[in-house]
Every structure is written in C-alpha cells, then in structure tokens.
Design a protein around this motif. Structure first.
Motif: not given
Length: 231
Positions: A85-105
């Motif tokens: 749960m920590v792996v999927f809801r933490g670094p994996l999900e969080g990393g995807t959100y960060i990539l999305m933010v970077v693509s928008w910027l």
C-alpha cells in the motif's frame, strides 16, 4: 486523547485536501488544454496553468503522505500488504503526479516561446503536442497505480476493522467499478460512464469524515495492538 486518534484525523484531513485539490485543478484548467491552439491559450493564461499544476502537486503530496500514517497500524495485521500500500500509494502514485506537474509547467515554457517566435514555430507546436499526449498517456498509468493502492488500502481496512466493514467494502466495490470503466475506455468503448467514478469519490469523502469525527474503531484498535504485543 485515545491512542491513534490524531492519526485518524490526519488521514481524514489529507484525504479531503487531496480530493478538493484534484477537483480544483480540473476547474482551474478547464478547456485550457483542449483544442489545437492550446499553446496560445496557455501563454495568455499562465497563472491559470500554474495554479492548476499547484493543485495537482498539493493533491499528490496529500494523498501520498496518507499511507505513511497508516502503515504503523496496518503492518501489525499484514506487513506485506501494508508495504505494498505504501509503495503504490506513495512513491509510485506520487511520482506520476510529479511527472504530470512537470509536463504542465513545461507546456507553460513552450507556450511562451511559441508566442514569442510566432505561429510558424512548428517544432514548438510538435513538442507541445508531445507533452500533452504524454500527459494523456500518464492518466491510465496513474489509474492502474491508484486502483492497486486503493484495493490494498481497503483490504487492510476490511481486515483490521478499523473502520466499519460496510465502509471499506464500499471502497473495494467502488475501486472495482472504477477500474472496469477505465478498461472499457482502454478498449475504445467510451460509453460516457464517468458517472461510475462517483461511488469511490463519495466513499472517500465519507471515510474521511468518519475518520475525522469518529476515528478508528476502538475495539478493533485495541485488539490489533494486543495481538501484536502478544506475538
């Protein structure tokens, strides 16, 4: 204060912050990224894009911090599931959100160059299209990661009985419906079934309010801590 009462409140608040931030990101950027002239619109509304990116980042940080507070409890029941749960809801999900933010910027940067250079800058338009498509590609990846993490979360809630089983069961059913809708879309069956995302969204808000107001089931919590101490 009862043991772990503050943990329940923090988890509930993080859920609300994450959900509200996600909704605000959609509201703020509505129609901004649609159509062929999206770079021109972004260049004319940079604050709108940056605010949307901020809300996505806030959503990601809130939702990925949540499992950190639940892990110490869940690992007492099943450490493997809790770690997953920590792996999927933490670094994996969080990393995807960060990539999305970077693509928008990055879209914001290219939109400025596109406007300054002129509409003849076809290469910038191509790069902008690639970034936009990359964002679209990340969406189903995020869905898969999110659903796996959600099913692990609600399975652990169901096993520990820290919240009522009808509430964790609702989450499991909502997650199954959620992934079913995305699988239909993956195979080109866009049947306008987005309304079926609502059961899970409503469940998450109901669970968040339950955790803030009621907290964890004290009997289940006591049993969990007692069983762990007796091992």
């Amino acid at each position: 204060m009862k043991p772990y009462r503050m943990t329940a409140v923090i988890v509930g608040v993080l859920y609300i912050i994450g959900t509200v931030s996600g909704i605000l990101s959609l509201v703020v950027t509505r129609n901004l990224l649609a159509g062929e002239d999206f770079l021109t619109r972004i260049a004319a509304n940079p604050t709108q894009l940056n605010l949307g990116a901020f809300f996505v980042l806030l959503m990601g940080l809130s939702l990925t911090a949540m499992p950190v507070f639940l892990y110490p409890l869940f690992k007492k029941k099943n450490e493997a599931l809790a770690l997953g749960m920590v792996v999927f809801r933490g670094p994996l999900e969080g990393g995807t959100y960060i990539l999305m933010v970077v693509s928008w910027l990055l879209l914001g940067v290219f939109s400025k160059e596109f406007t300054a250079t002129g509409a003849e800058a076809a290469s910038l338009q191509v790069i902008g299209n690639v970034l936009l498509q990359a964002n679209d590609i990340m969406s189903p990846v995020l869905t898969i990661v999110f659903i796996i993490g959600a099913m692990l979360l609600y399975t652990l809630f169901y096993l520990t009985k820290l919240i009522p089983r009808w509430l964790s069961g609702w989450g499991l059913i909502g997650a199954i419906i959620y992934v079913a809708v995305d699988l239909l879309k993956l195979f080109g069956l866009n049947l306008h079934l987005d309304i079926l995302y609502m059961p899970l969204a409503v469940q998450e808000m109901a669970m968040a309010l339950w955790l803030i107001i009621k907290g964890f089931n004290q009997a289940a919590l006591d049993g969990l801590l007692t069983d762990n101490h007796s091992v």
